[in-house]
Design an enzyme around this catalytic site. Structure first.
Site, short mmCIF file in Angstrom:
data_model
loop_
_atom_site.label_atom_id
_atom_site.label_comp_id
_atom_site.label_asym_id
_atom_site.label_seq_id
_atom_site.Cartn_x
_atom_site.Cartn_y
_atom_site.Cartn_z
CG PHE A 62 -61.43 14.55 56.12
CD1 PHE A 62 -61.67 14.68 54.76
CD2 PHE A 62 -61.28 13.27 56.64
CE1 PHE A 62 -61.75 13.56 53.94
CE2 PHE A 62 -61.37 12.16 55.83
CZ PHE A 62 -61.61 12.30 54.48
CE LYS A 63 -64.26 10.82 54.77
NZ LYS A 63 -64.94 9.56 54.97
CG ASP A 64 -68.10 17.68 59.74
OD1 ASP A 64 -69.15 17.08 59.46
OD2 ASP A 64 -67.54 17.58 60.85
CB THR A 105 -68.77 9.19 54.60
OG1 THR A 105 -67.50 9.42 54.01
CG2 THR A 105 -69.85 9.60 53.61
#
Length: 471
Positions: free
Chosen positions: A112-114, A145
């Site tokens: 999800f960091k993308d 991250t």
């Protein structure tokens, strides 16, 4: 829009100033001086927008020092089917009655960091070119991250990345994603310690204002407001997909380590998005669950930070928690400073259990919490695979377990997926007896040459390394 520090520095700053800065000079975290309010008419206008257009609408409420046409182009450049594998960007699907999974892991590094980091890379490149400057990014990662930042910044003009990670604490896949990058502007620093040691180094360097200015140090950790702001968008996107109309509340469950992901939900809720409950899902490192249950915020020493099968949440100091406490205490910067620099700095804990504000964490701000164990994760992964033919990663399993403990009849519960299962293959094999599917571009990644330097948990050593590679 102006930005202020949680610790009392109210010097007016614009978005692009804090974009490149990270921590405030007084050691606090930046927040907007107010949360723009979104009414029913605005929600109706936004419902059905493509993701890049929704991102522009949300971001433009907070960013008025980038021309609207440029900001719109940056959003359109970032959120594409080519990058995220689907035109929906964050598709939602119902897993069971009233429980949904929002897919946030379709980006380049499968986490999800993308969602925020891809935008940050484009924002950094845009603003640095506009100023004719360079930036040296110092980050800390417990797993996702780091790779998201490095893939977003690799080859970007005017940017170097120095990413610290706890040596030997990430999954083999996570390490391979980062350490196999050979780009000259990417530097991987494996720190002898745990994630909190890495995070402490980032804060120590950021608080050395002379060094920070001399070497143009910025951050991509969720202490950077721009990253958290980008994450606000997918709460709106998830809400629109889970609700038929804008008068229906929706709840979210968020696997949480550093509190950045769920803090973005808090911001969306403060803006007026009809969020009923925000469930904080933790693993055995349950500092956040302890606070929301008891009012006591107690950080753990490195020796007491468990190494778990959801390693991206092996965190005992939740940096973004300060932003929520600032709002919880009525935005009293002096009191916030006394808690985080005084009590927490000296005693390793503070206690709000007797403060009337603590009850408002649940009643006014909608927070609940739960914790999971390794056995819980295995059971949830097995159950989800067996009943729904759906394979989830270990952190999403923590979220799904917590979601089921906090369901409200008639209110959809959206679980934020955090990563694809291949990033934690060892635990999937333990749970199911076979490896999860692997995207073709990552086949054999663990065997690629590694580019990484091992360093002690010492901010001075890290500063020396940065200086040597910037001269």
């Amino acid at each position: 829009m102006r930005y202020l520090s949680t610790r009392g520095d109210a010097t007016p700053r614009k978005f692009c100033d804090i974009l490149l800065e990270g921590l405030a000079p007084d050691g606090g975290l930046y927040l907007p001086d107010h949360y723009p309010q979104v009414d029913a008419a605005t929600l109706a206008k936004w419902r059905g927008l493509p993701y890049h257009a929704l991102a522009f609408e949300v971001l433009s409420l907070y960013i008025d020092d980038i021309p609207a046409a440029d900001l719109k182009a940056l959003c359109a450049k970032t959120y594409t089917e080519e990058v995220f594998g689907t035109p929906d960007i964050v598709p939602l699907r119902e897993l069971e009655d009233g429980v949904y999974l929002e897919a946030l892991s379709n980006g380049p590094t499968l986490a999800f960091k993308d969602m925020a980091m891809q935008l940050l890379g484009n924002l950094f490149e845009y603003e640095l070119a506009r100023r004719g400057e360079q930036l040296n990014i110092l980050g800390a990662t417990s797993g996702d991250t780091g790779s998201a930042a490095e893939y977003a910044m690799r080859g970007k003009q005017g940017v170097r990345v120095f990413m610290t990670s706890p040596e030997g604490r990430m999954s083999a896949f996570q390490q391979a994603q980062m350490f196999s990058l050979q780009d000259a502007n990417i530097h991987n620093l494996a720190i002898a310690g745990v994630f909190d040691d890495c995070q402490d180094i980032v804060k120590a360097v950021s608080n050395d204002l002379d060094f920070k200015r001399k070497y143009k140090i910025g951050t991509v950790n969720s202490i950077n407001w721009a990253r958290l702001l980008a994450q606000v968008v997918y709460y709106f996107a998830g809400y629109f997909q889970a609700s038929a109309s804008n008068d229906k509340p929706v709840s979210f469950t968020v696997p949480s380590g550093n509190f950045g992901n769920v803090c973005a939900g808090h911001v969306a809720r403060m803006m007026g998005l009809p969020i009923h409950t925000l469930v904080v899902a933790t693993n055995e490192n349950d500092v956040l669950d302890e606070f929301f249950r008891t009012g006591v915020y107690r950080v753990r020493a490195a020796a007491d930070t468990h190494e778990t099968s959801s390693p991206s949440m092996d965190i005992s100091k939740a940096s973004n928690f300060e932003r929520f406490v600032f709002d919880l205490l009525g935005r009293d910067g002096a009191r916030l400073r006394a808690l985080f620099e005084g009590e927490l700095g000296q005693c390793g804990r503070f206690d709000l259990s007797a403060d009337p504000a603590f009850a408002e964490a649940a009643t006014r701000f909608g927070f609940r919490s739960s914790r999971s164990t390794h056995a819980d994760r295995l059971a949830t992964i097995r159950d989800t695979d067996k009943r729904f033919a759906t394979l989830i990663d270990t952190h999403t399993a923590d979220g799904l377990k917590a979601a089921r403990e906090h369901l409200t009849p008639g209110v959809p519960m959206v679980v934020l997926e955090t990563a694809l299962p291949i990033k934690f293959a060892e635990t999937i094999v333990e749970a199911l007896g076979h490896e999860p599917d692997r995207p073709a571009r990552f086949v054999g990644i663990e065997a690629l040459p590694k580019r990484v330097v091992s360093l002690p948990a010492d901010a001075h050593v890290v500063k020396n390394y940065i200086a040597q590679h910037c001269d």
